[in-house]
Design a protein around this motif. Sequence first.
Motif, PDB file in Angstrom:
ATOM      1  N   LEU A 248     -23.696  13.209   4.615  1.00 32.48           N
ATOM      2  CA  LEU A 248     -24.684  14.272   4.431  1.00 32.48           C
ATOM      3  C   LEU A 248     -25.739  13.839   3.418  1.00 32.48           C
ATOM      4  CD1 LEU A 248     -24.497  17.771   5.007  1.00 32.48           C
ATOM      5  CD2 LEU A 248     -25.065  17.356   2.630  1.00 32.48           C
ATOM      6  N   THR A 249     -26.988  13.981   3.795  1.00 27.91           N
ATOM      7  CA  THR A 249     -28.089  13.574   2.913  1.00 27.91           C
ATOM      8  C   THR A 249     -29.135  14.669   2.875  1.00 27.91           C
ATOM      9  OG1 THR A 249     -28.753  12.319   4.858  1.00 27.91           O
ATOM     10  CG2 THR A 249     -28.036  11.046   2.957  1.00 27.91           C
ATOM     11  N   ARG A 250     -29.612  14.959   1.673  1.00 23.05           N
ATOM     12  CA  ARG A 250     -30.630  15.993   1.534  1.00 23.05           C
ATOM     13  C   ARG A 250     -31.697  15.557   0.537  1.00 23.05           C
ATOM     14  NH1 ARG A 250     -31.392  20.309   4.900  1.00 23.05           N
ATOM     15  NH2 ARG A 250     -32.581  21.166   3.169  1.00 23.05           N
ATOM     16  N   THR A 251     -32.957  15.872   0.880  1.00 18.71           N
ATOM     17  CA  THR A 251     -34.089  15.634  -0.019  1.00 18.71           C
ATOM     18  C   THR A 251     -34.236  16.816  -0.972  1.00 18.71           C
ATOM     19  OG1 THR A 251     -35.266  14.472   1.741  1.00 18.71           O
ATOM     20  CG2 THR A 251     -36.598  15.287  -0.096  1.00 18.71           C
ATOM     21  N   ILE A 252     -34.441  16.545  -2.237  1.00 18.63           N
ATOM     22  CA  ILE A 252     -34.751  17.619  -3.198  1.00 18.63           C
ATOM     23  C   ILE A 252     -36.042  17.225  -3.922  1.00 18.63           C
ATOM     24  CG2 ILE A 252     -33.965  18.894  -5.258  1.00 18.63           C
ATOM     25  CD1 ILE A 252     -31.085  18.337  -4.408  1.00 18.63           C
ATOM     26  N   ALA A 253     -36.978  18.176  -4.020  1.00 17.87           N
ATOM     27  CA  ALA A 253     -38.254  17.886  -4.686  1.00 17.87           C
ATOM     28  C   ALA A 253     -38.001  17.579  -6.164  1.00 17.87           C
ATOM     29  CB  ALA A 253     -39.191  19.080  -4.547  1.00 17.87           C
ATOM     30  N   MET A 254     -38.779  16.632  -6.719  1.00 13.25           N
ATOM     31  CA  MET A 254     -38.530  16.150  -8.082  1.00 13.25           C
ATOM     32  C   MET A 254     -38.640  17.260  -9.124  1.00 13.25           C
ATOM     33  SD  MET A 254     -37.492  13.662  -9.707  1.00 13.25           S
ATOM     34  CE  MET A 254     -37.704  11.939  -9.427  1.00 13.25           C
ATOM     35  N   ASP A 255     -39.582  18.218  -8.931  1.00  8.51           N
ATOM     36  CA  ASP A 255     -39.700  19.265  -9.963  1.00  8.51           C
ATOM     37  C   ASP A 255     -38.421  20.088 -10.040  1.00  8.51           C
ATOM     38  OD1 ASP A 255     -40.244  20.287  -7.457  1.00  8.51           O
ATOM     39  OD2 ASP A 255     -41.797  21.677  -8.117  1.00  8.51           O
ATOM     40  N   ARG A 256     -37.810  20.349  -8.887  1.00 10.41           N
ATOM     41  CA  ARG A 256     -36.546  21.094  -8.908  1.00 10.41           C
ATOM     42  C   ARG A 256     -35.415  20.230  -9.462  1.00 10.41           C
ATOM     43  NH1 ARG A 256     -38.315  25.359  -6.821  1.00 10.41           N
ATOM     44  NH2 ARG A 256     -39.319  25.501  -4.793  1.00 10.41           N
ATOM     45  N   ALA A 257     -35.428  18.954  -9.083  1.00 12.32           N
ATOM     46  CA  ALA A 257     -34.374  18.042  -9.560  1.00 12.32           C
ATOM     47  C   ALA A 257     -34.383  17.978 -11.079  1.00 12.32           C
ATOM     48  CB  ALA A 257     -34.577  16.651  -8.960  1.00 12.32           C
ATOM     49  N   LEU A 258     -35.603  17.923 -11.645  1.00 11.36           N
ATOM     50  CA  LEU A 258     -35.711  17.799 -13.109  1.00 11.36           C
ATOM     51  C   LEU A 258     -35.508  19.144 -13.802  1.00 11.36           C
ATOM     52  CD1 LEU A 258     -38.805  15.418 -13.441  1.00 11.36           C
ATOM     53  CD2 LEU A 258     -36.386  14.841 -13.709  1.00 11.36           C
ATOM     54  N   ASP A 259     -35.685  20.235 -13.071  1.00 13.13           N
ATOM     55  CA  ASP A 259     -35.606  21.555 -13.690  1.00 13.13           C
ATOM     56  C   ASP A 259     -34.154  21.878 -14.096  1.00 13.13           C
ATOM     57  OD1 ASP A 259     -35.984  24.101 -14.515  1.00 13.13           O
ATOM     58  OD2 ASP A 259     -36.254  24.979 -12.529  1.00 13.13           O
ATOM     59  N   ASP A 260     -33.281  22.107 -13.109  1.00  7.57           N
ATOM     60  CA  ASP A 260     -31.929  22.531 -13.504  1.00  7.57           C
ATOM     61  C   ASP A 260     -30.820  21.967 -12.633  1.00  7.57           C
ATOM     62  OD1 ASP A 260     -32.649  24.011 -11.327  1.00  7.57           O
ATOM     63  OD2 ASP A 260     -32.428  25.972 -12.251  1.00  7.57           O
ATOM     64  N   CYS A 261     -31.118  20.954 -11.784  1.00  6.76           N
ATOM     65  CA  CYS A 261     -30.044  20.386 -10.957  1.00  6.76           C
ATOM     66  C   CYS A 261     -29.042  19.652 -11.848  1.00  6.76           C
ATOM     67  CB  CYS A 261     -30.611  19.415  -9.916  1.00  6.76           C
ATOM     68  SG  CYS A 261     -31.425  20.269  -8.563  1.00  6.76           S
ATOM     69  N   MET A 262     -27.801  19.686 -11.438  1.00  6.52           N
ATOM     70  CA  MET A 262     -26.729  19.037 -12.204  1.00  6.52           C
ATOM     71  C   MET A 262     -25.886  18.187 -11.280  1.00  6.52           C
ATOM     72  SD  MET A 262     -24.994  22.413 -13.845  1.00  6.52           S
ATOM     73  CE  MET A 262     -23.547  21.675 -14.507  1.00  6.52           C
ATOM     74  N   VAL A 263     -25.282  17.179 -11.859  1.00  6.11           N
ATOM     75  CA  VAL A 263     -24.239  16.421 -11.177  1.00  6.11           C
ATOM     76  C   VAL A 263     -22.940  16.935 -11.801  1.00  6.11           C
ATOM     77  CG1 VAL A 263     -23.290  14.106 -10.957  1.00  6.11           C
ATOM     78  CG2 VAL A 263     -25.744  14.480 -10.704  1.00  6.11           C
ATOM     79  N   ALA A 264     -22.194  17.738 -11.042  1.00  4.19           N
ATOM     80  CA  ALA A 264     -21.077  18.493 -11.641  1.00  4.19           C
ATOM     81  C   ALA A 264     -19.739  17.900 -11.248  1.00  4.19           C
ATOM     82  CB  ALA A 264     -21.134  19.945 -11.197  1.00  4.19           C
ATOM     83  N   TYR A 265     -18.815  17.910 -12.214  1.00  6.26           N
ATOM     84  CA  TYR A 265     -17.433  17.473 -11.927  1.00  6.26           C
ATOM     85  C   TYR A 265     -16.438  18.610 -12.101  1.00  6.26           C
ATOM     86  CZ  TYR A 265     -18.440  16.444 -16.868  1.00  6.26           C
ATOM     87  OH  TYR A 265     -18.889  16.512 -18.153  1.00  6.26           O
ATOM     88  N   ALA A 266     -16.887  19.750 -12.654  1.00  7.79           N
ATOM     89  CA  ALA A 266     -15.924  20.834 -12.891  1.00  7.79           C
ATOM     90  C   ALA A 266     -16.468  22.171 -12.431  1.00  7.79           C
ATOM     91  CB  ALA A 266     -15.585  20.904 -14.379  1.00  7.79           C
ATOM     92  N   MET A 267     -15.571  23.049 -12.037  1.00  6.95           N
ATOM     93  CA  MET A 267     -15.931  24.431 -11.717  1.00  6.95           C
ATOM     94  C   MET A 267     -14.893  25.367 -12.291  1.00  6.95           C
ATOM     95  SD  MET A 267     -15.325  24.173  -7.605  1.00  6.95           S
ATOM     96  CE  MET A 267     -15.034  25.788  -6.922  1.00  6.95           C
ATOM     97  N   ASN A 268     -15.374  26.411 -12.968  1.00  5.68           N
ATOM     98  CA  ASN A 268     -14.485  27.406 -13.576  1.00  5.68           C
ATOM     99  C   ASN A 268     -13.427  26.767 -14.465  1.00  5.68           C
ATOM    100  OD1 ASN A 268     -15.890  29.475 -12.374  1.00  5.68           O
ATOM    101  ND2 ASN A 268     -14.570  29.541 -10.578  1.00  5.68           N
ATOM    102  N   GLY A 269     -13.840  25.795 -15.262  1.00  3.91           N
ATOM    103  CA  GLY A 269     -12.956  25.268 -16.292  1.00  3.91           C
ATOM    104  C   GLY A 269     -11.981  24.204 -15.858  1.00  3.91           C
TER     105      GLY A 269
END
Length: 458
Positions: A248-269
């Motif tokens: 799965l591949t998706r394009t994200i505009a750079m302004d959104r990427a720099l705004d609040d996108c995260m590379v996450a490893y945890a959810m709900n602790g």
Amino acid sequence: MNRSVRGDVVLLNDGKAALPGRISKAPENFLHPDQIAQVSTSRRGFLHSALTLAAGGAAASASASARAEFLGDPNILELPQHTKGLGRPVAETGYGQPSQFERNLQRRESPGLTRVAAASVSFAPLQGMFGIITPNGLHFERHHQGWWDIDPSKHRLMINGLVKNPLVFNMDDLMRLPAVSRLHFIECGANTGMEWGNVAVPTVQYTHGMLSCCEFTGVLLSTLLDMAGFDKKSSKYILAEGADGSSLTRTIAMDRALDDCMVAYAMNGEMLRPENGYPLRMVAPGIQGVSWVKWLRRIEVGDQPYGTKDEVIHYIDLMPDGRHRQYTSIQECKSVITSPSGGQTLLDKGFYNVTGLAWSGRGKVKRVDVSFDGGRNWETARLESPIQSKSLTRFNIGWVWNGGPAILQSRAIDETGYVQPKINQLRAVRGSRSIYHNNAIQSWKVAASGEVSNVQVY
Ligand code: MTE
């Protein structure tokens, strides 16, 4: 009925509190058949005492009805076994489980949707959840090619493209970087998709259950892009790629990427669940779920949208003029009443706490209005805190059901002033050949029998 509301207590003409009505759980929540029998027997008893009281004059106070119900109730008069014996020791299960009495509250695959090999979706049981946090075991799932439990010691994240220093991280490297924790909703672009076609999906689990909200922890994408030295002039987009068979591949505009996108490893602790992308996923706040790439393995920086299969064939909107709208990113403001909702039954007249969820991909929810008469009149609901940007917001409002037919709707307004549309307003702009991005007002019809069903109000 003339009434006034103090806080969330509804007062009748004579100033007394309305009797609380009771509601059956949606069919998929039912416990064991013997428990259903118990529940309906005690409800019949309650209905009888309520009617007796009503026959004697005006509605009695809730405390009087509670006393009447306790008369002769062995569950209050006799000491149960669990007050007299030893309970179970701790650590019987290393990882805590819900009560056995709640075991039918589960995410479920829709019986109406065709499963193509491992490509599937399971819906979160919104009708049985409280507050705004989705427990990890009830988070909806959407996989294009099934899920994997990837060994984190072998997982890598590469950053390449228009960067000075292409980088490869392992999980330890990533987890040593400055971390953030943020509450966000994720909604699949296909959520509520069946409603485009006038299909009355029976319950809120299936109309709106491709929706969840968690506290995600990880590293801001801007931190990683800065480390890689992305080219600030020419970089306009990123491409996020997953490590599963669907690539799965998706394009994200750079302004959104720099705004609040995260590379996450945890959810709900705790670390992500395998089905939600363990050990690493993209969190793209406010953007449709497909861009939240799971099992994230690569981020490429580029100067134009990538036009991959997952963005030119899927998750696009067929507009009335025959053109395709691509790259719909933001999930517009939306809300839904989760209780009472389709499949439930109101068992008595009286007071109900009408509750639901509201959200906006553009920021905070500012207001939610609720109608009990199909949109003729609206009352403002109480928003529960926290009210956070690009997160679910819980709303509550009191309602006295008089036993007649009613149509319940909620309408959310976000901090930009955008008002959630009616289905015919949405169709006027978008036509009716879409599958995706339906944020229309949802209507639940309450019949005189108390049964709640899904209807469309134009
Ligand atoms: N990422 C990968 N690698 N593979 C997928 O199939 N599904 C996408 C997205 N990320 C998908 C993926 C879709 S369509 C959605 S709606 C969300 O993940 C669902 O996330 P969840 O399963 O954690 O709810």
